[in-house]
Design an enzyme around this catalytic site. Structure first.
Site, PDB file in Angstrom:
ATOM      1  CE  LYS A 103      -3.605   0.573   2.324  1.00  0.00           C
ATOM      2  NZ  LYS A 103      -4.306   0.962   1.398  1.00  0.00           N
ATOM      3  CD  GLU A 115      -3.798   4.414   3.088  1.00  0.00           C
ATOM      4  OE1 GLU A 115      -4.107   4.908   2.261  1.00  0.00           O
ATOM      5  OE2 GLU A 115      -2.521   3.591   2.742  1.00  0.00           O
TER       6      GLU A 115
END
Ligand code: 5RP
Length: 226
Positions: A94, A103
């Protein structure tokens, strides 16, 4: 509906009344925010959200979702986000955006982490299609880069959209986008990055996803990991 949207709608259907839901960042996360707002409005659900980025915060607010600050968060039921790559064991890459710190914090804190992808994100090995984003303290970037080069890594500081300056993350850090030899295993690299001073966070998410929803040819395939 495209395959990312189909996965996003399935994730929105998994949300239950009263839940606190973490919102990821990116085009797939945006589809989820839209689908969640629609469900809330149609079914009059009481949902609280917490966002991983300014852009997701703005979108959620605009669509009428209630957003609480991450600073006040003591519990998270569900985190929903996209990914750049998903390997067969459910490890994610990611951070193509600049928000991987929040995140990963939300993905780690959450009871469940639903990852939404289309089949283009499925890879055999993390780093197959994208460089590994490594967020670094600005003053440490050269030392971190040298260290990673000694491990066989190659790469450089990420540039901004105009490519006339370095990119700065949401938290004021720089990003090294690095590729590594295939001989370096993902667990080894993850461990090395976790312990390297100057690294704020990196884009390898191991053992965090509970479910991967894969939009594929107009259907959604569910891969349960935990
Ligand atoms: C941002 C991310 C995104 O989830 C990832 O880049 C996928 O984006 P998209 O849903 O637009 O394909 O990790 O940091």
């Amino acid at each position: 509906m495209n395959d990312k949207q189909l996965a996003a709608c399935e994730a929105a259907n998994a949300v239950k009344n009263g839940m606190i839901v973490g919102l990821g960042t990116g085009s797939t996360a945006n589809y989820f925010i839209e689908a969640l707002a629609e469900r809330q409005n149609n079914e009059k659900l009481q949902i609280t959200t917490v966002s991983s980025s300014v852009i997701s915060f703005i979108k959620a607010k605009q669509l009428g979702l209630s957003v609480q600050s991450i600073e006040q968060l003591s519990h998270l039921d569900l985190y929903v986000d996209g990914a750049d790559e998903v390997s067969p064991d459910g490890t994610l890459l990611k951070g193509r955006g600049s928000d991987l710190v929040k995140e990963k914090i939300l993905a780690t804190a959450s009871q469940q982490f639903l990852v939404l992808v289309d089949q283009s994100k499925l890879v055999n090995r993390i780093g197959e299609k994208f460089a590994i984003p490594i967020e670094v303290m600005p003053f440490a970037w050269q030392l971190v880069k040298n260290n990673l080069e000694e491990m066989g890594g190659t790469g450089n500081l990420r540039l901004n959209a105009n490519e006339d300056n370095v990119a700065i993350t949401a938290h004021g850090s720089l990003v090294l986008d690095m590729t590594f030899d295939t001989e370096i295993s993902t667990p080894l690299l993850n461990e090395h990055l976790n312990g390297l001073p100057g690294v704020v966070e990196h884009g390898i998410f191991t053992n965090l996803a509970t479910t991967i929803l894969i939009g594929k040819d107009g259907k959604v395939e569910e891969r349960q990991l935990k």
